[in-house]
Design an enzyme around this catalytic site. Structure first.
Site, PDB file in Angstrom:
ATOM      1  N   HIS A 278      47.086  34.352  33.565  1.00 14.16           N
ATOM      2  CA  HIS A 278      46.487  35.437  32.800  1.00 14.16           C
ATOM      3  C   HIS A 278      47.422  36.642  32.755  1.00 14.16           C
ATOM      4  CE1 HIS A 278      44.847  38.323  35.873  1.00 14.16           C
ATOM      5  NE2 HIS A 278      44.728  37.262  36.641  1.00 14.16           N
ATOM      6  N   ASP A 290      48.742  40.884  40.389  1.00 11.00           N
ATOM      7  CA  ASP A 290      47.611  40.209  39.711  1.00 11.00           C
ATOM      8  C   ASP A 290      47.479  40.694  38.269  1.00 11.00           C
ATOM      9  OD1 ASP A 290      43.990  40.068  40.235  1.00 11.00           O
ATOM     10  OD2 ASP A 290      45.368  38.793  39.103  1.00 11.00           O
ATOM     11  N   GLU A 324      40.997  37.665  31.465  1.00  7.67           N
ATOM     12  CA  GLU A 324      40.612  36.868  32.654  1.00  7.67           C
ATOM     13  C   GLU A 324      39.760  37.733  33.571  1.00  7.67           C
ATOM     14  OE1 GLU A 324      41.052  35.393  36.851  1.00  7.67           O
ATOM     15  OE2 GLU A 324      41.623  37.327  35.997  1.00  7.67           O
ATOM     16  N   GLU A 325      40.150  38.996  33.684  1.00  9.96           N
ATOM     17  CA  GLU A 325      39.430  39.872  34.601  1.00  9.96           C
ATOM     18  C   GLU A 325      38.009  40.190  34.118  1.00  9.96           C
ATOM     19  OE1 GLU A 325      42.695  40.278  37.408  1.00  9.96           O
ATOM     20  OE2 GLU A 325      40.491  40.283  37.418  1.00  9.96           O
ATOM     21  N   ASP A 353      48.062  32.172  39.245  1.00  8.29           N
ATOM     22  CA  ASP A 353      47.382  33.464  39.281  1.00  8.29           C
ATOM     23  C   ASP A 353      47.666  34.109  40.625  1.00  8.29           C
ATOM     24  OD1 ASP A 353      43.947  34.543  38.565  1.00  8.29           O
ATOM     25  OD2 ASP A 353      45.772  35.639  39.041  1.00  8.29           O
ATOM     26  N   HIS A 451      43.597  44.520  42.901  1.00  3.92           N
ATOM     27  CA  HIS A 451      42.717  45.198  41.953  1.00  3.92           C
ATOM     28  C   HIS A 451      42.706  46.713  42.128  1.00  3.92           C
ATOM     29  CE1 HIS A 451      40.088  41.674  40.304  1.00  3.92           C
ATOM     30  NE2 HIS A 451      41.386  41.512  40.096  1.00  3.92           N
TER      31      HIS A 451
END
Ligand code: ZN
Length: 511
Positions: A278, A290, A324-325, A353, A451
């Site tokens: 992603h 990420d 994706e998130e 990922d 994140h």
């Protein structure tokens, strides 16, 4: 538990792979039989060049590359241009999705009897609002909680007493038994003006942990830890407790984003190996680990495959997923829009990922379910062996990780397409044993910046990039050149074995 046993196919591959370097031209030493040349061409500096480009893009676009924002559009344009320059047939698959952003942290304060503000968090896709009202617990919260998760609080419309028609009221409901959106919708239907969802109470389900509602919702929905939620329920049962809930969010139900799909010129179009990662980040940060690390790694592999004119039996399809998130929305859109015939041409899916975690572990998706109990469709075990045996051939241990559908391989395995891939760790905590094997720090998250705004170019382990990058290159080369079926032909929709596409993207759960 580490992988030691070596199955047949992979043994052959690895012997070939390992031999050339040392054999120096004798026996199997010829390049065409080894991934070595490709692995050597896929360098850390090549991958970092793409990471630097993603960092620059985030710097210029509000420090993030989330789908639906200019940062994602610029990332997609960069990937598209790079792949076109490398000679791939590139398409941009646009799709509509609900964009969500928290504009300010949620607030939850006790109005009467007066008390301290609660530690809280906003559920993804919660509406914006400022509601002051009496707290009313759901009728079937399970307090004290049972040893194992069992609560179905709020899962039925009748689980909430009808709310007052004259004054705002706030529903207080326990996690468990159904998706958060079901509880919130039932509370709204009963007339409540805001919803508080508290964790269920078993070990691992006690902390403050907001989830996702999965799609736009128009009432404020916030989270509480089990301790705070159960204490509040007791207080509300004993007397009138008034709270103020404040949320500030932005939702665009019809935002547009895209997947970038790039096909190799060669290879059998009826046997397509989808190599995916992603491309989007969360809105909170630039997402360099990420998942800049995964998308930069497959981008570099694509470039080097083209530069070295690597011949594969399968057609290689490099896929950079959007949203994706927001819940695997790009890969789900891609798979859902394949015709039956197109789906049958997909040989396998490889997913990358997070492959640069600073406190990393070499995780391999447990395709045969031997360690985690969740097997993927037939063929997934073979893919797992390609990775684990490669690491073994390099004298490197690897750890299994669950095939829990929390990344973009989920939609593929859900329709019976075999898949596999690598992961270097996210919010999970490194064990003592892993620290001894992989180095790094026990007791700390694999990626302490997961994140967050600090997931930037400084949040990358070059050693992880190197080891997982080489393994990724080896797998693309090996699975790309396999003759015959992986284990059995891609099975038609619905025949997948066991593994279900689980909750949303790694990060905020849906239940
Ligand atoms: Zn990710």
């Amino acid at each position: 538990m580490r992988k030691l046993a070596i199955p047949a196919i992979a043994t052959l591959m690895v012997t070939l792979a390992a031999a050339p370097a040392t054999a120096g031209g004798g026996g199997h030493g010829h390049h065409p039989e080894s991934s070595k040349r490709l692995r050597e061409a896929v360098t850390v500096s090549g991958v970092r060049d793409h990471l630097k480009a993603f960092q620059k893009i985030a710097d210029r676009n509000d420090d993030n590359r989330a789908s639906g924002t200019p940062g994602y559009a610029a990332s997609a344009a960069y990937v598209k241009k790079t792949l076109q320059r490398a000679g791939y047939r590139v398409t941009e698959q646009k799709f509509v999705f609900p964009f969500y952003e928290e504009l300010a942290p949620a607030q939850l304060t006790r109005v009467s009897p007066a008390g301290a503000a609660y530690e809280t968090d906003t559920y993804d896709f919660s509406g914006s609002g400022d509601v002051t009202g009496q707290v009313v617990p759901a009728l079937n919260n399970v307090l004290p909680p049972t040893p194992e998760p069992s609560s179905t609080a709020g899962c039925a419309a009748t689980d909430f007493a009808p709310a007052s028609a004259t004054a705002p009221q706030i529903a207080l409901v326990q996690r468990g038994g159904c998706d958060f959106i079901v509880k919130a919708t039932n509370a709204k239907a009963a007339g409540y003006d805001a919803v508080i969802i508290f964790n269920e109470g078993q070990p691992g389900r006690q902390d403050l942990a907001a989830g996702t509602l999965g799609g736009p919702f128009d009432l404020p929905v916030v989270a509480l830890s089990f301790a705070d939620g159960s204490a509040l329920a007791a207080a509300a049962a004993a007397g009138v407790v008034t709270l103020r809930v404040q949320t500030s969010t932005f939702i665009d139900p019809e935002a547009v984003t895209s997947n970038i799909i790039a096909d190799s010129r060669g290879g059998d179009p009826n046997r397509v190996l989808v190599v995916g990662a992603h491309l989007d980040s969360v809105v909170e940060g630039p997402g360099i680990n990420d998942n800049g690390s995964g998308s930069a790694t497959i981008l570099e592999i694509a470039e080097q495959v083209s530069k070295l004119k690597v011949k594969t039996n399968q057609k290689l399809r490099f896929a950079f997923w959007g949203a994706e998130e927001a819940g695997l929305l790009g890969s789900e859109h891609y798979v859902a829009n394949l015709t039956e015939a197109q789906r049958a041409t997909i040989y396998a899916n490889l997913n990358f990922d997070m492959v640069g975690s600073p406190n990393y572990v070499r995780f391999v998706y447990d395709g045969d379910g031997s360690d985690t109990g969740t097997a993927g469709p037939a063929g997934s075990g073979e893919i797992e062996s390609v990775f684990t045996d490669y690491f073994t051939s390099q004298g490197l241990a690897s750890d299994p990780t669950a095939f829990d559908g929390r990344s973009d391989y989920g939609p593929f395995i859900a329709v019976g397409i075999p898949a596999g891939g690598l992961f270097s760790g996210a919010e999970g905590v490194k064990t003592e044993e892993q620290a001894q094997e992989y180095g790094g720090t026990a007791g700390e998250a694999y990626d302490p910046c997961y994140h967050q705004a600090c997931d930037d170019i400084s949040n990358i382990s070059n050693r992880a990039l190197s080891e997982l990058g080489d393994a990724a290159a080896h797998a693309v080369w090996t699975v790309g050149r396999l003759k015959g079926p992986l284990a059995s032909p891609a099975v038609p929709a619905g025949a997948g074995s066991g593994a279900a596409a689980g909750g949303g993207a790694h990060g905020h759960p849906a239940s």
